[in-house]
Write a protein that holds these residues in place. Sequence first.
Motif, PDB file in Angstrom:
ATOM      1  N   LEU A 122       0.771  -1.094   0.097  1.00 11.32           N
ATOM      2  CA  LEU A 122       0.036  -0.048   0.117  1.00 11.32           C
ATOM      3  C   LEU A 122       0.767   1.341  -0.101  1.00 11.32           C
ATOM      4  CD1 LEU A 122      -2.715   1.576   0.527  1.00 11.32           C
ATOM      5  CD2 LEU A 122      -2.196   1.348   3.035  1.00 11.32           C
ATOM      6  N   ALA A 123       0.728   2.187  -1.015  1.00 12.17           N
ATOM      7  CA  ALA A 123       1.529   3.434  -1.014  1.00 12.17           C
ATOM      8  C   ALA A 123       0.369   4.234  -0.269  1.00 12.17           C
ATOM      9  CB  ALA A 123       1.728   3.991  -2.486  1.00 12.17           C
ATOM     10  N   ALA A 124       0.963   5.262   0.705  1.00 11.43           N
ATOM     11  CA  ALA A 124       0.228   5.889   1.312  1.00 11.43           C
ATOM     12  C   ALA A 124       0.761   7.081   1.901  1.00 11.43           C
ATOM     13  CB  ALA A 124      -0.396   4.905   2.776  1.00 11.43           C
ATOM     14  N   LEU A 125      -0.274   8.239   1.742  1.00  9.83           N
ATOM     15  CA  LEU A 125       0.215   9.528   1.972  1.00  9.83           C
ATOM     16  C   LEU A 125      -0.928  10.217   3.001  1.00  9.83           C
ATOM     17  CD1 LEU A 125       1.188  11.150  -1.255  1.00  9.83           C
ATOM     18  CD2 LEU A 125       2.968   9.820   0.172  1.00  9.83           C
ATOM     19  N   THR A 126      -0.433  11.145   3.766  1.00 14.30           N
ATOM     20  CA  THR A 126      -1.541  11.975   4.483  1.00 14.30           C
ATOM     21  C   THR A 126      -1.155  13.398   3.682  1.00 14.30           C
ATOM     22  OG1 THR A 126      -1.520  10.657   6.567  1.00 14.30           O
ATOM     23  CG2 THR A 126      -2.172  13.037   6.400  1.00 14.30           C
ATOM     24  N   VAL A 127      -2.250  13.850   3.058  1.00  9.32           N
ATOM     25  CA  VAL A 127      -2.209  15.175   2.389  1.00  9.32           C
ATOM     26  C   VAL A 127      -2.867  16.251   2.975  1.00  9.32           C
ATOM     27  CG1 VAL A 127      -1.535  14.142   0.179  1.00  9.32           C
ATOM     28  CG2 VAL A 127      -3.903  14.670   0.676  1.00  9.32           C
ATOM     29  N   LEU A 128      -2.890  17.331   2.777  1.00 10.42           N
ATOM     30  CA  LEU A 128      -3.655  18.435   3.228  1.00 10.42           C
ATOM     31  C   LEU A 128      -4.748  18.776   1.974  1.00 10.42           C
ATOM     32  CD1 LEU A 128      -4.237  20.489   5.486  1.00 10.42           C
ATOM     33  CD2 LEU A 128      -2.799  21.923   4.384  1.00 10.42           C
ATOM     34  N   ALA A 129      -5.992  18.457   2.456  1.00  9.18           N
ATOM     35  CA  ALA A 129      -6.958  18.640   1.567  1.00  9.18           C
ATOM     36  C   ALA A 129      -7.595  20.009   1.701  1.00  9.18           C
ATOM     37  CB  ALA A 129      -8.089  17.321   1.630  1.00  9.18           C
ATOM     38  N   TRP A 131     -10.232  20.619   3.323  1.00 12.07           N
ATOM     39  CA  TRP A 131     -10.942  20.597   4.511  1.00 12.07           C
ATOM     40  C   TRP A 131     -10.127  20.100   5.754  1.00 12.07           C
ATOM     41  CZ3 TRP A 131     -12.090  17.675   0.338  1.00 12.07           C
ATOM     42  CH2 TRP A 131     -11.625  16.296   0.420  1.00 12.07           C
ATOM     43  N   GLY A 132      -8.956  19.665   5.508  1.00  5.12           N
ATOM     44  CA  GLY A 132      -7.813  19.301   6.316  1.00  5.12           C
ATOM     45  C   GLY A 132      -7.036  18.051   5.949  1.00  5.12           C
ATOM     46  N   PRO A 133      -6.496  17.305   7.029  1.00  5.48           N
ATOM     47  CA  PRO A 133      -5.537  16.241   6.489  1.00  5.48           C
ATOM     48  C   PRO A 133      -6.513  14.971   5.993  1.00  5.48           C
ATOM     49  CG  PRO A 133      -4.934  17.102   8.807  1.00  5.48           C
ATOM     50  CD  PRO A 133      -6.327  17.853   8.253  1.00  5.48           C
ATOM     51  N   LEU A 134      -6.035  14.334   4.886  1.00  7.03           N
ATOM     52  CA  LEU A 134      -6.725  13.463   4.549  1.00  7.03           C
ATOM     53  C   LEU A 134      -5.537  12.090   4.036  1.00  7.03           C
ATOM     54  CD1 LEU A 134      -9.169  11.878   2.805  1.00  7.03           C
ATOM     55  CD2 LEU A 134      -8.434  13.326   0.895  1.00  7.03           C
ATOM     56  N   ARG A 135      -5.886  11.032   4.443  1.00  9.01           N
ATOM     57  CA  ARG A 135      -5.103   9.804   3.933  1.00  9.01           C
ATOM     58  C   ARG A 135      -5.629   9.426   2.529  1.00  9.01           C
ATOM     59  NH1 ARG A 135      -6.218   5.598   6.565  1.00  9.01           N
ATOM     60  NH2 ARG A 135      -8.018   6.929   8.015  1.00  9.01           N
ATOM     61  N   VAL A 136      -4.374   9.162   1.569  1.00 10.81           N
ATOM     62  CA  VAL A 136      -4.730   8.691   0.500  1.00 10.81           C
ATOM     63  C   VAL A 136      -3.874   7.431   0.325  1.00 10.81           C
ATOM     64  CG1 VAL A 136      -4.673   9.030  -2.170  1.00 10.81           C
ATOM     65  CG2 VAL A 136      -4.997  10.950  -0.379  1.00 10.81           C
ATOM     66  N   GLY A 137      -4.381   6.322  -0.222  1.00 11.77           N
ATOM     67  CA  GLY A 137      -3.651   4.961  -0.480  1.00 11.77           C
ATOM     68  C   GLY A 137      -3.903   4.469  -1.823  1.00 11.77           C
ATOM     69  N   CYS A 138      -2.963   3.969  -2.392  1.00  5.48           N
ATOM     70  CA  CYS A 138      -3.067   3.328  -3.434  1.00  5.48           C
ATOM     71  C   CYS A 138      -2.321   1.936  -3.514  1.00  5.48           C
ATOM     72  CB  CYS A 138      -2.218   4.298  -4.416  1.00  5.48           C
ATOM     73  SG  CYS A 138      -1.908   3.549  -6.241  1.00  5.48           S
ATOM     74  N   THR A 139      -2.975   0.963  -4.074  1.00  6.39           N
ATOM     75  CA  THR A 139      -2.690  -0.526  -3.696  1.00  6.39           C
ATOM     76  C   THR A 139      -3.083  -1.138  -4.915  1.00  6.39           C
ATOM     77  OG1 THR A 139      -2.679  -2.255  -2.390  1.00  6.39           O
ATOM     78  CG2 THR A 139      -5.028  -1.292  -2.863  1.00  6.39           C
ATOM     79  N   HIS A 140      -2.523  -2.446  -4.984  1.00  7.16           N
ATOM     80  CA  HIS A 140      -2.738  -3.476  -6.084  1.00  7.16           C
ATOM     81  C   HIS A 140      -2.775  -5.012  -5.462  1.00  7.16           C
ATOM     82  CE1 HIS A 140      -1.058  -5.163 -10.304  1.00  7.16           C
ATOM     83  NE2 HIS A 140      -2.195  -5.590  -9.971  1.00  7.16           N
ATOM     84  N   GLN A 183       7.841  13.624  17.471  1.00  6.01           N
ATOM     85  CA  GLN A 183       7.098  14.832  17.410  1.00  6.01           C
ATOM     86  C   GLN A 183       5.663  14.414  17.044  1.00  6.01           C
ATOM     87  OE1 GLN A 183       7.707  16.358  13.077  1.00  6.01           O
ATOM     88  NE2 GLN A 183       9.557  15.162  13.621  1.00  6.01           N
ATOM     89  N   ALA A 184       4.856  15.715  17.394  1.00  3.87           N
ATOM     90  CA  ALA A 184       3.439  15.409  16.899  1.00  3.87           C
ATOM     91  C   ALA A 184       3.331  15.355  15.566  1.00  3.87           C
ATOM     92  CB  ALA A 184       2.506  16.525  17.480  1.00  3.87           C
ATOM     93  N   ARG A 185       2.258  14.371  14.858  1.00  2.89           N
ATOM     94  CA  ARG A 185       2.182  14.492  13.677  1.00  2.89           C
ATOM     95  C   ARG A 185       0.505  14.335  13.291  1.00  2.89           C
ATOM     96  NH1 ARG A 185       6.237  10.875  14.823  1.00  2.89           N
ATOM     97  NH2 ARG A 185       8.169  11.001  13.442  1.00  2.89           N
ATOM     98  N   PRO A 186       0.094  14.922  12.109  1.00  7.38           N
ATOM     99  CA  PRO A 186      -1.266  14.779  11.748  1.00  7.38           C
ATOM    100  C   PRO A 186      -1.801  13.621  11.703  1.00  7.38           C
ATOM    101  CG  PRO A 186       0.136  15.622   9.907  1.00  7.38           C
ATOM    102  CD  PRO A 186       1.128  15.608  11.110  1.00  7.38           C
ATOM    103  N   HIS A 187      -2.810  13.223  12.078  1.00  8.27           N
ATOM    104  CA  HIS A 187      -3.479  12.022  11.759  1.00  8.27           C
ATOM    105  C   HIS A 187      -5.118  12.222  11.385  1.00  8.27           C
ATOM    106  CE1 HIS A 187      -0.648   9.854  14.163  1.00  8.27           C
ATOM    107  NE2 HIS A 187      -0.637  11.044  15.023  1.00  8.27           N
ATOM    108  N   ALA A 188      -5.305  11.497  10.219  1.00  8.99           N
ATOM    109  CA  ALA A 188      -6.417  11.821   9.701  1.00  8.99           C
ATOM    110  C   ALA A 188      -7.442  10.601   9.584  1.00  8.99           C
ATOM    111  CB  ALA A 188      -6.369  11.997   8.130  1.00  8.99           C
ATOM    112  N   ALA A 189      -8.557  10.798  10.334  1.00  6.95           N
ATOM    113  CA  ALA A 189      -9.517   9.827  10.410  1.00  6.95           C
ATOM    114  C   ALA A 189     -10.317   9.008   9.152  1.00  6.95           C
ATOM    115  CB  ALA A 189     -10.965  10.201  11.323  1.00  6.95           C
ATOM    116  N   ASP A 190     -10.287   9.941   8.215  1.00  5.35           N
ATOM    117  CA  ASP A 190     -11.097   9.771   6.787  1.00  5.35           C
ATOM    118  C   ASP A 190      -9.785   9.643   5.817  1.00  5.35           C
ATOM    119  OD1 ASP A 190     -13.702   9.472   7.138  1.00  5.35           O
ATOM    120  OD2 ASP A 190     -13.716  11.500   7.199  1.00  5.35           O
TER     121      ASP A 190
END
Length: 286
Positions: A122-129, A131-140, A183-190
């Motif tokens: 799973l390739a995964a990032l948390t980006v700043l959408a 409306w706020g932090p959003l996790r994005v995953g790409c898989t195969h 350090q504190a990191r952003p955590h996205a529920a969605d």
Amino acid sequence: MRILTWNVQWFRGLDGRVDVARVLQHALRWGQQPHVIGLQEVAQHCPGLDGAGCADQVAQVRACLPRYEVFFAPAVDDWRPGLAQRQRLGNLIATRLPVLRVHPMALPYPADPTVPSMPRVLAALTVLAPWGPLRVGCTHLAYYSARQRLAQAQALVAWQHEAAQVAAAPPATRDEPPDQPFQARPHAADAVLMGDFNAPPHDAAYHALVGGAPPVWWDAWTVANPGRPQPPTFRVHEANAAAVTCDYVLVTAGLRARVRRVVVDEATTLSDHQPLLMELAPSVTI
């Protein structure tokens, strides 16, 4: 906000031509300059793939997408005696949104000696959408092994459960400089999860992802197009093969109200798969 996913088959069109630039030009044009692009089957130095030669396709993607940050997560990473170069195949996310975290994850690889297989990731990032932090995953997911594919789907359900729990109860912070490991990191529920799942709608892996009560993942196509089956996305233009629906964009419950449109490019022949595009609304009226 536009998100595009495409299994690009190492950028090999049905005409046999491998051309990173023409595939990405089509993705940018058809997807209206997507904010996030998820690609599967991107290769580095894999001469055994028809037409791929020894090219570094990740470097070529970066050159073709100067406005995007590019993150590659290899599922196969071969480095052994006799190889002139490290051979890698995996998933890639390119985005023009601010990137807050990078957190790829190896997927389960249970033994299944009855069929060919390879590791999956799973390739995964948390980006700043908007409306706020959003996790994005790409898989195969696994193609031949139903056992591996189901285990991988279950892991993606667990990934979402865990991430939502951490977002609801983030780790304690320490009084230390901001560049230290705790350090504190952003955590996205969605999250958005996209890719080639190798799982038609009747497959157990698909049901593991979207069939919970309540579902952990929602198929964005069904959210945007209720009552209308998603068109096939694999082998659509191959004369002697049955077309299959197996590429999806999934969203968590908190994003359902933002899903505005999901479409499949049914015409292109630049891969053996068809790309999908999802549009998310930056704001929601309640």
